[in-house]
Design an enzyme around this catalytic site. Structure first.
Site, PDB file in Angstrom:
ATOM      1  N   SER A 198      -4.048   1.882   0.451  1.00  0.00           N
ATOM      2  CA  SER A 198      -4.429   1.338  -0.588  1.00  0.00           C
ATOM      3  C   SER A 198      -5.961   0.809  -0.247  1.00  0.00           C
ATOM      4  O   SER A 198      -6.158   0.180   0.849  1.00  0.00           O
ATOM      5  CB  SER A 198      -3.930   0.090  -1.156  1.00  0.00           C
ATOM      6  N   TYR A 226       1.111  -7.392   1.628  1.00  0.00           N
ATOM      7  CA  TYR A 226       0.667  -6.238   1.104  1.00  0.00           C
ATOM      8  C   TYR A 226      -0.381  -5.573   1.836  1.00  0.00           C
ATOM      9  O   TYR A 226      -0.452  -4.356   2.518  1.00  0.00           O
ATOM     10  CB  TYR A 226       0.433  -6.157  -0.311  1.00  0.00           C
ATOM     11  N   LYS A 258      -0.644  -2.181   4.339  1.00  0.00           N
ATOM     12  CA  LYS A 258      -1.519  -1.128   4.293  1.00  0.00           C
ATOM     13  C   LYS A 258      -2.451  -0.720   5.143  1.00  0.00           C
ATOM     14  O   LYS A 258      -2.913   0.160   5.574  1.00  0.00           O
ATOM     15  CB  LYS A 258      -1.972  -1.229   2.670  1.00  0.00           C
ATOM     16  N   THR A 303      -0.886   4.979 -12.734  1.00  0.00           N
ATOM     17  CA  THR A 303       0.355   5.253 -12.550  1.00  0.00           C
ATOM     18  C   THR A 303       1.143   4.238 -12.985  1.00  0.00           C
ATOM     19  O   THR A 303       0.893   3.142 -13.348  1.00  0.00           O
ATOM     20  CB  THR A 303       0.577   5.405 -11.065  1.00  0.00           C
TER      21      THR A 303
END
Length: 184
Positions: free
Chosen positions: A66, A78, A82, A113
């Protein structure tokens, strides 16, 4: 292609000073880091067991990261997970080179998405789309697929992270996914 992810953007400390739920943090790390390692390991092991057919390249692994790991979004577990995926690109490309396996990572920005729409309210979605220079929109699944296809076809791509973000950089806000669209 290893694209499974836990996209929870949990800060380490909440706005009222409480520590965030460590179980959620562990789940993010387990899914995004260990899941990536395990799937890469299984693929490399299986491909490595096949007889040598003389081909220089037998396969390619594409991990999905990401731009949040590069641009520093709020959500430390997070981001850390990543960033770990990004760090694996060159390391695993070197490790798996003897097996004839290339390793690449795609670091997408705002790709439209269901997971992306689920994690952002309408104001945040609009802010991200408008942050893409010139296009003023999010990316599409077809654009992502096109990059995947190119990576598969181009054996000289190896050990790198490619941003797929239309040139956007994530603006800083501590309110991603909340009702406010204030940007600091």
């Amino acid at each position: 292609i290893n694209a499974a992810a836990n996209g929870r953007m949990l800060p380490l400390v909440t706005a009222d000073g409480r520590a965030s739920d460590r179980t959620v943090m562990r789940d993010v790390i387990a899914t995004n880091v260990l899941g990536t390692l395990y799937s890469n390991q299984i693929f490399a092991q299986r491909l490595g067991q096949h007889a040598d057919d003389g081909a220089e390249v037998k396969g390619v692994i594409i991990n999905v990261s990401s731009i949040g790991a590069i641009d520093g979004v709020v959500g430390a577990s997070y981001v850390a997970s990543k960033a770990a995926v990004n760090g694996l690109a060159l390391s695993l490309a070197r490790e798996f080179s003897e097996l004839g396996i290339r390793v690449m990572t795609i670091a997408p920005g705002g790709i439209d998405t269901p997971m992306f729409r689920e994690g952002a309210n309408e104001a945040t979605y609009k802010l991200i789309a408008e942050s893409v220079p010139g296009l003023k929109r999010t990316g599409t699944a077809d654009e992502f697929a096109s990059l995947v296809k190119h990576i598969c076809e181009n054996d000289y791509l190896n050990g790198s992270v490619i941003r797929l973000d239309g040139g956007m950089r994530i603006p800083f806000t501590s309110n991603v996914g909340k009702d406010s669209n204030r940007v600091n």
